[in-house]
Design a protein around this motif. Structure first.
Motif, PDB file in Angstrom:
ATOM      1  N   PHE A  38      71.467   6.005   0.195  1.00 27.74           N
ATOM      2  CA  PHE A  38      71.135   5.059   1.357  1.00 27.74           C
ATOM      3  C   PHE A  38      72.192   4.731   1.972  1.00 27.74           C
ATOM      4  N   ALA A  39      73.313   4.302   1.263  1.00 25.57           N
ATOM      5  CA  ALA A  39      74.808   3.826   1.812  1.00 25.57           C
ATOM      6  C   ALA A  39      75.447   5.099   2.449  1.00 25.57           C
ATOM      7  N   VAL A  40      75.425   6.377   2.073  1.00 21.84           N
ATOM      8  CA  VAL A  40      76.057   7.383   2.598  1.00 21.84           C
ATOM      9  C   VAL A  40      75.409   7.752   3.822  1.00 21.84           C
ATOM     10  N   GLU A  41      73.866   7.738   3.883  1.00 16.51           N
ATOM     11  CA  GLU A  41      73.260   8.028   5.136  1.00 16.51           C
ATOM     12  C   GLU A  41      73.237   7.016   6.164  1.00 16.51           C
ATOM     13  N   SER A  42      73.631   5.778   5.944  1.00  9.95           N
ATOM     14  CA  SER A  42      74.003   4.603   6.740  1.00  9.95           C
ATOM     15  C   SER A  42      75.414   4.856   7.243  1.00  9.95           C
ATOM     16  N   ASP A  43      76.405   5.071   6.551  1.00 15.06           N
ATOM     17  CA  ASP A  43      77.667   5.257   6.883  1.00 15.06           C
ATOM     18  C   ASP A  43      77.742   6.605   7.928  1.00 15.06           C
ATOM     19  N   LEU A  44      77.090   7.701   7.620  1.00 14.56           N
ATOM     20  CA  LEU A  44      77.061   8.909   8.583  1.00 14.56           C
ATOM     21  C   LEU A  44      76.277   8.619   9.776  1.00 14.56           C
ATOM     22  N   LEU A  45      75.240   7.904   9.913  1.00 12.02           N
ATOM     23  CA  LEU A  45      74.755   7.468  11.206  1.00 12.02           C
ATOM     24  C   LEU A  45      75.585   6.769  12.122  1.00 12.02           C
ATOM     25  N   VAL A  46      76.367   5.667  11.389  1.00 13.42           N
ATOM     26  CA  VAL A  46      77.497   4.994  12.254  1.00 13.42           C
ATOM     27  C   VAL A  46      78.417   5.852  12.443  1.00 13.42           C
ATOM     28  N   ARG A  47      79.251   6.603  11.681  1.00 11.40           N
ATOM     29  CA  ARG A  47      80.146   7.537  12.137  1.00 11.40           C
ATOM     30  C   ARG A  47      79.997   8.391  13.150  1.00 11.40           C
ATOM     31  N   ASP A  48      78.479   9.029  13.194  1.00 10.29           N
ATOM     32  CA  ASP A  48      78.157   9.986  14.301  1.00 10.29           C
ATOM     33  C   ASP A  48      77.532   9.316  15.513  1.00 10.29           C
ATOM     34  N   GLY A  49      77.753   7.984  15.625  1.00 12.17           N
ATOM     35  CA  GLY A  49      77.466   7.302  16.668  1.00 12.17           C
ATOM     36  C   GLY A  49      76.292   6.638  16.910  1.00 12.17           C
ATOM     37  N   HIS A  50      75.443   6.665  15.849  1.00 12.93           N
ATOM     38  CA  HIS A  50      74.155   6.017  15.821  1.00 12.93           C
ATOM     39  C   HIS A  50      73.965   4.786  15.056  1.00 12.93           C
ATOM     40  N   THR A  51      74.767   3.849  15.756  1.00 16.27           N
ATOM     41  CA  THR A  51      74.897   2.690  15.037  1.00 16.27           C
ATOM     42  C   THR A  51      73.536   1.826  15.203  1.00 16.27           C
ATOM     43  N   SER A  52      72.804   2.000  16.186  1.00 14.81           N
ATOM     44  CA  SER A  52      71.537   1.000  16.324  1.00 14.81           C
ATOM     45  C   SER A  52      70.690   1.663  15.410  1.00 14.81           C
ATOM     46  N   LEU A  53      70.545   2.967  15.055  1.00 12.72           N
ATOM     47  CA  LEU A  53      69.770   3.542  14.275  1.00 12.72           C
ATOM     48  C   LEU A  53      70.145   3.142  12.786  1.00 12.72           C
ATOM     49  N   ALA A  54      71.382   3.187  12.486  1.00 11.63           N
ATOM     50  CA  ALA A  54      71.757   2.640  11.297  1.00 11.63           C
ATOM     51  C   ALA A  54      71.485   1.308  10.683  1.00 11.63           C
ATOM     52  N   VAL A  55      71.678   0.314  11.793  1.00 11.47           N
ATOM     53  CA  VAL A  55      71.252  -0.948  11.885  1.00 11.47           C
ATOM     54  C   VAL A  55      69.665  -1.006  11.301  1.00 11.47           C
ATOM     55  N   ALA A  56      68.969  -0.368  12.124  1.00 14.01           N
ATOM     56  CA  ALA A  56      67.489  -0.248  12.108  1.00 14.01           C
ATOM     57  C   ALA A  56      67.277  -0.014  10.656  1.00 14.01           C
TER      58      ALA A  56
END
Length: 148
Positions: A90-108
């Motif tokens: 869960f933490a790694v996937e969230s970090d990858l979403l932010v790193r890859d420019g999908h911050t709003s998806l990571a926050v959701a």
């Protein structure tokens, strides 16, 4: 566990057996619901929510409804649910979403996982409390508030 004491071998075997099954179930979920980069990680999300639902249900049954047992909690709660659910992914996937420019998806994802986990565990607890207590459970032969 008290300092210096050892877990009985049968309890460790229960944790290991539950962990093996939980890890297999999590792996099968990830194979069945693969996540493409930049997409919502459904496998981890559904795994963690179903695991918290199960944990709330099982622990309510073990603590409040069924006679005391030595192996159910280590097998299901520590072993199966511990291996099945995954905070690290869960933490790694969230970090990858932010790193890859999908911050709003990571926050959701973070918000939905946190709120969903709380709702799922509460649902599991409530479901466990709907079942009648097994006679012989010290102090818990009836659901709370249902009589003398």
């Amino acid at each position: 566990m008290a300092r210096g004491s050892r877990a009985p071998v049968k309890v460790l075997a229960a944790v290991a057996a539950g962990g093996a099954l939980g890890a297999l179930a999590r792996y099968l979920m990830s194979v069945g619901l693969p996540t493409e980069p930049g997409r919502f990680p459904w496998a981890t999300f559904l795994t963690n929510l179903s695991g918290t639902l199960l944990l709330g249900f099982v622990l309510t049954l073990v603590v409040e409804r069924f006679p005391p047992t030595r192996y159910v909690r280590p097998f299901l709660a520590t072993g199966f649910c511990g291996a099945y659910t995954t905070f690290s992914t869960f933490a790694v996937e969230s970090d990858l979403l932010v790193r890859d420019g999908h911050t709003s998806l990571a926050v959701a994802y973070l918000a939905a996982s946190t709120a969903g986990g709380l709702i799922a565990v509460m649902a599991g607890i409530l479901a466990g409390r709907l079942l009648p207590a097994v006679e012989g459970r010290a102090g818990h032969s009836r659901p709370p508030g249902t009589g003398p």
